[in-house]
Design an enzyme around this catalytic site. Sequence first.
Site, short mmCIF file in Angstrom:
data_model
loop_
_atom_site.label_atom_id
_atom_site.label_comp_id
_atom_site.label_asym_id
_atom_site.label_seq_id
_atom_site.Cartn_x
_atom_site.Cartn_y
_atom_site.Cartn_z
CB SER A 1 42.51 12.32 -74.54
OG SER A 1 41.71 12.79 -73.49
CE1 TYR B 1 42.61 7.59 -72.30
CE2 TYR B 1 41.82 9.71 -71.53
CZ TYR B 1 41.92 8.76 -72.53
OH TYR B 1 41.33 8.99 -73.75
#
Length: 327
Positions: free
Chosen positions: A129, A154
């Site tokens: 990501s 995350y």
Amino acid sequence: MVQQVLVTGAAGFIGFHLSQRLLRQGDRVVGIDNLNDYYEVSLKQGRLEILQESDNFQFQQLDLSDRDGIARLFAENSFDVVVNLAAQAGVRYSLENPYAYLNSNLAGFLNILEGCRHHEVKHLVFASSSSVYGVNKKIPFSLEDPVDEPISLYAASKKANELMAHSYSHLYNIPTTGLRFFTVYGPWGRPDMAYFKFTRAIAQNQAIDVYNQGRMKRDFTYIDDVVEGVVRVMAKIPDPQGQSQARYKVYNIGNNQPVELLTFIETLETCLGKTAQKNLLPMQPGDVPITYADVDELMADVGFRPQTPLAQGLQKFVDWYQGYYKV
Ligand SMILES: NC(=O)c1ccc[n+]([C@@H]2O[C@H](COP(=O)([O-])OP(=O)(O)OC[C@H]3O[C@@H](n4cnc5c(N)ncnc54)[C@H](O)[C@@H]3O)[C@@H](O)[C@H]2O)c1
């Protein structure tokens, strides 16, 4: 040549679109997903129903963190390529439910790596990501930039995936490619993401929460561009790289054209033909002010860079939204 591909998170947004594309080009796809209720399960089931129209698609409801189940899946199939898209996604939710990230993104990913270790997989492709760049000030974000300061669990889990994948690639000679996606949007998208929430609220004449007074920028990337990038990367086995000489590579997949949130909202207003009522709010913990992908390496290695203009992609999303929800 027909490939046998494992797509994890096949009922998810990107997994659905990728599976659809692979089936169209004649590949055989085994899709797994735990169908969790992080967002509306009916959307995941709707995507699966479409995939299940193809005889070349097989689905198993399976959790990445089910060690025996994943080992069995690899033993019973012979995957040419594995694309790991299943994960607990979302930056803000990682402050609320950190253990979901431990189970799916860390323990779950290890099970995928172990599967690739014990079976002859020609290429493992996995989702990372743009959040690994944290509050990187240098733009655009290049693969050489440091990614050692994640500002959410995350992001930390995605950086951990890159490190875990590198070690397995080196130790067990598994060709592996990680993809740093930048704010992917499009039809059948994710209801937890801002573009989807904004669309829903504006369509229902409700106010939208706009963080950082709308001054953050995102490199919004249209789903078809992401799928094209993934499919090309799947076919590109990385050369030995770096001091370890592991066949391991990371790419950015982003539009290379960041848009300010307020501009994004104006574009959405045009697509919907409605005006938004905005609650301008401060920055949220874990959020980053800008994302901006340098995609030169992607272009150099696979001859493709995302290019769909926001107005065009967003109109396709809005058209889908209005058809799906009958509004
Ligand atoms: N969409 C984006 O903008 C974006 C940006 C950066 C990275 N990513 C990454 O790309 C990947 C795909 O994202 P997406 O947008 O399609 O998200 P998504 O949530 O729509 O898809 C993920 C799917 O994985 C499934 N899943 C979650 N945990 C699982 C588990 N433990 N076992 C089995 N299945 C599980 C979910 O049910 C879901 O269907 C994720 O790894 C995400 O972190 C997405």
